[in-house]
Design a protein around this motif. Structure first.
Motif, PDB file in Angstrom:
ATOM      1  N   THR A   1       2.688   1.517   0.582  1.00  0.00           N
ATOM      2  CA  THR A   1       2.698   0.071   0.312  1.00  0.00           C
ATOM      3  C   THR A   1       2.208  -0.217  -1.109  1.00  0.00           C
ATOM      4  N   GLU A   2       2.264  -1.513  -1.464  1.00  0.00           N
ATOM      5  CA  GLU A   2       1.803  -1.912  -2.813  1.00  0.00           C
ATOM      6  C   GLU A   2       0.299  -1.664  -2.964  1.00  0.00           C
TER       7      GLU A   2
ATOM      8  N   ILE B   1       9.328   5.432   2.281  1.00  0.00           N
ATOM      9  CA  ILE B   1       9.653   4.009   2.121  1.00  0.00           C
ATOM     10  C   ILE B   1       8.591   3.404   1.209  1.00  0.00           C
ATOM     11  N   VAL B   2       8.994   3.024  -0.023  1.00  0.00           N
ATOM     12  CA  VAL B   2       8.001   2.722  -1.064  1.00  0.00           C
ATOM     13  C   VAL B   2       8.178   1.290  -1.578  1.00  0.00           C
ATOM     14  N   HIS B   3       7.047   0.574  -1.720  1.00  0.00           N
ATOM     15  CA  HIS B   3       7.109  -0.805  -2.228  1.00  0.00           C
ATOM     16  C   HIS B   3       7.527  -0.810  -3.689  1.00  0.00           C
ATOM     17  N   GLU B   4       8.347  -1.827  -4.056  1.00  0.00           N
ATOM     18  CA  GLU B   4       8.913  -1.881  -5.419  1.00  0.00           C
ATOM     19  C   GLU B   4       7.836  -1.872  -6.508  1.00  0.00           C
TER      20      GLU B   4
ATOM     21  N   SER C   1      11.002  -4.501  -0.920  1.00  0.00           N
ATOM     22  CA  SER C   1      10.396  -5.461  -1.843  1.00  0.00           C
ATOM     23  C   SER C   1       9.545  -6.496  -1.122  1.00  0.00           C
ATOM     24  N   GLY C   2       9.653  -6.546   0.205  1.00  0.00           N
ATOM     25  CA  GLY C   2       8.950  -7.595   0.954  1.00  0.00           C
ATOM     26  C   GLY C   2       7.559  -7.155   1.377  1.00  0.00           C
ATOM     27  N   ASP C   3       7.178  -7.582   2.589  1.00  0.00           N
ATOM     28  CA  ASP C   3       5.835  -7.270   3.076  1.00  0.00           C
ATOM     29  C   ASP C   3       5.887  -6.086   4.053  1.00  0.00           C
ATOM     30  N   ILE C   4       4.755  -5.829   4.704  1.00  0.00           N
ATOM     31  CA  ILE C   4       4.648  -4.668   5.601  1.00  0.00           C
ATOM     32  C   ILE C   4       5.649  -4.761   6.762  1.00  0.00           C
TER      33      ILE C   4
ATOM     34  N   GLU D   1      10.144  -2.310   9.574  1.00  0.00           N
ATOM     35  CA  GLU D   1      11.513  -2.462  10.095  1.00  0.00           C
ATOM     36  C   GLU D   1      12.397  -1.305   9.598  1.00  0.00           C
ATOM     37  N   ILE D   2      12.275  -0.981   8.322  1.00  0.00           N
ATOM     38  CA  ILE D   2      13.060   0.144   7.773  1.00  0.00           C
ATOM     39  C   ILE D   2      12.601   1.447   8.442  1.00  0.00           C
ATOM     40  N   HIS D   3      11.296   1.596   8.553  1.00  0.00           N
ATOM     41  CA  HIS D   3      10.699   2.783   9.180  1.00  0.00           C
ATOM     42  C   HIS D   3      11.253   3.004  10.589  1.00  0.00           C
ATOM     43  N   ASN D   4      11.392   1.902  11.345  1.00  0.00           N
ATOM     44  CA  ASN D   4      11.812   2.014  12.753  1.00  0.00           C
ATOM     45  C   ASN D   4      13.329   2.084  12.927  1.00  0.00           C
TER      46      ASN D   4
END
Ligand code: NAD
Length: 508
Positions: free
Chosen positions: A261-262, A292-295, A403-406, A411-414
């Motif tokens: 995350t960020e 899965i990495v925050h922008e 780019s959004g929040d956790i 959601e991408i993770h699942n």
């Protein structure tokens, strides 16, 4: 090990050639050298092993948990005494670097220690009854014969996950080791022989999928414990699911993700991602193939991860400087290469491609090994690509930016059919807690790699990864039956729920 001998099956307390003429070889995946020749088990050999297990059941069950555990304690000591030697065998036979080879043996004795130690713990529960004059209990009984089918990548630890608890609980076992690691199977069978386990209680049939199938299909098997690929596990689960009274506990693969995350500490993030993706050359069920990495931290993470992937040491797994050993077999090199090619066809942006190593990266004498290096790419996190959704089981890693929040990250993770393991890297406890509560996985880690099981914790997946049985405590559920036992201490029959116990006659 090669000494001209053809190694045998262990059935009913005897070493035997079995009924088949065929043999197969174990190969060192780092060198291509033959390690030993083994009898290939047939369905008839499985039949003989199951007959022996069936016959041994009654006497084995007549022993106490504590007496049964004594045999396991002998094996515990032998695993410890032979740690170095057996760790080296694991490395030679399945190509994991030497610290992993030894850790495989350590995990095996941890499981034996847990199962044998648990023999002295309470079994079942004392339960309150609605009727004060009744004693109510939940008791456990062994299911009977347990068929164990194991994969090559933890050739000592996983067989003991399956067998240690099964045996202490009073079941007899028929085990088929993976065809890639029969030498480990041979040594484990010798340990049971050294421990003088009563004949028929432990049986081992070497061989391939047809021998595994014969275990699954036989009505004398009460529980099938399977660890391996989703393809085989789902087939076993659907077959056994149709047979009343039989149970299959299947643990399979994953497409495991790490969320950075960020608010991540990037030192921890890069370290965890490298461990999760490249340890065991990506051939752990819990290996991570999606990061899965925050922008806001993406560019820095990417630069550092790519640098690490370009530089991890691939080489002789017996050399302590090696980080990644070979893949298990040539067929698997082909599979991983195909997925790397598929990713390119799916138009991802390739960042590191060490699919084919340079000659100078392959150590002398290891030219016939099954080598690949890391393959890293960036892809659209929301696109339904095969390369980002199917298990490759190799050092094949997608970087997916969000780019959004956790909520978006999870959601991408699942977004995969699998649900085995994953990790979140963050310094923000709210993000960590959100991940803990919403990630659809059986094994979740915070600020750690998503690999690294301990035997006394639950282990196992959800969704298509499995039904969550094979860790120490949970295996008990799969290999025992529960009985509700209620005893009346009064001379009157009294029923729960206010049910009348009066027998009314025509004269009443
Ligand atoms: N979730 C876990 O605990 C866990 C642990 C380790 C490995 N794995 C998974 O295992 C896979 C790699 O191992 P593998 O290549 O040895 O898996 P695999 O499914 O090819 O083989 C596993 C075992 O099943 C046997 N087998 C093959 N076909 C069979 C059939 N039709 N019926 C019965 N038995 C059959 C094999 O001979 C072997 O002993 C990966 O997908 C990995 O993710 C899962």
């Amino acid at each position: 090990m090669t000494n001209g001998e053809v190694y045998q099956h262990y059935i009913g307390g005897e070493w035997t050639d079995g009924t088949g003429d065929e043999t197969f070889e174990s190969e060192n995946p780092a060198t291509g050298e033959t390690l030993g020749e083994f009898r290939r088990g047939t369905p008839e050999d499985v039949d003989a092993a199951l007959a022996a297990a069936d016959e041994a059941e009654e006497e084995w069950q007549a022993l106490s948990h504590i007496d049964r555990a004594e045999y396991l304690w002998d094996i515990y000591h032998e695993l410890k005494d032979r740690h170095e030697e057996l760790g080296e065998v694991v490395t030679k036979e399945c190509g994991k670097e030497i610290s992993e080879g030894k850790a495989d043996v350590t995990e095996a004795w941890h499981m034996v220690e847990w199962a044998a130690g648990d023999a002295r713990h309470p079994k079942g529960d004392v339960v309150p009854s609605e009727i004060p004059a009744k004693d109510a209990y939940m008791r456990r009984k062994p299911r009977g014969v347990v068929g164990c089918i194991t994969p090559w990548n933890f050739p000592v630890a996983i067989p003991f996950w399956h067998m240690a608890v099964s045996l202490v609980e009073g079941n007899t076992v028929v085990w088929k080791p993976a065809e890639q690691t029969p030498w480990c199977g041979q040594i484990i069978a010798e340990m049971f022989e050294d421990a003088d386990i009563p004949e028929g209680v432990f049986n081992m049939v070497q061989g391939f999928g047809d021998a595994g199938e014969a275990i699954v299909d036989d009505s004398r098997v009460d529980t099938v414990l399977f660890t391996g690929s989703a393809e085989v596990g789902h087939e076993i689960a659907s077959k056994v699911g149709g047979e009343p009274g039989k149970l299959a506990a299947c643990e399979m693969g994953g497409k495991n993700g790490i969320v950075v995350t960020e608010n991540a500490d990037l030192d921890i993030a890069v370290h965890s991602a490298v461990m999760s993706s490249f340890k065991t050359t990506g051939q752990r069920c819990v290996s991570s193939e999606r990061i899965i990495v925050h922008e806001s931290v993406y560019d820095e993470f990417k630069e550092r991860f790519v640098e690490a992937a370009e530089n991890v040491a691939v080489g002789n797994p017996l050399d302590e400087q090696t980080f990644m050993g070979p893949l298990i077999e040539e067929g698997h090199v082909e599979k991983v290469t195909k997925y790397n090619e598929l990713a390119k066809r799916e138009d991802v942006n390739v960042l590191v491609d060490r699919t084919e190593l340079n000659d100078d990266e392959i150590p002398d004498g290891h030219e016939d090994g099954h080598w690949v290096g890391p393959f890293v790419y960036e892809a659209d996190a929301h696109e339904n690509l095969r390369c980002t959704h199917e298990e490759v089981f190799g050092p094949h890693v997608a970087l997916l930016q969000y780019s959004g929040d956790i909520e978006e990250a999870v959601e991408i993770h699942n977004d995969t059919d699998y649900g085995l393991a994953g990790a979140i890297i963050s310094e923000d406890y709210r993000e960590i807690n959100y991940y803990r509560d919403n990630a659809e996985i059986g094994l979740a880690y915070g600020n750690l790699p998503c690999i690294g099981a301990e035997v006394h914790l639950p282990f196992g997946g959800v969704k298509k990864s499995g039904n969550g049985y094979p860790s120490a405590r949970e295996v008990i559920e799969a290999v025992t039956e529960r009985t509700a036992w209620t005893l009346n201490n009064s001379k009157d029959i009294q029923m729960a729920q206010g049910l009348s116990a009066d027998i009314k006659t025509r004269d009443d």
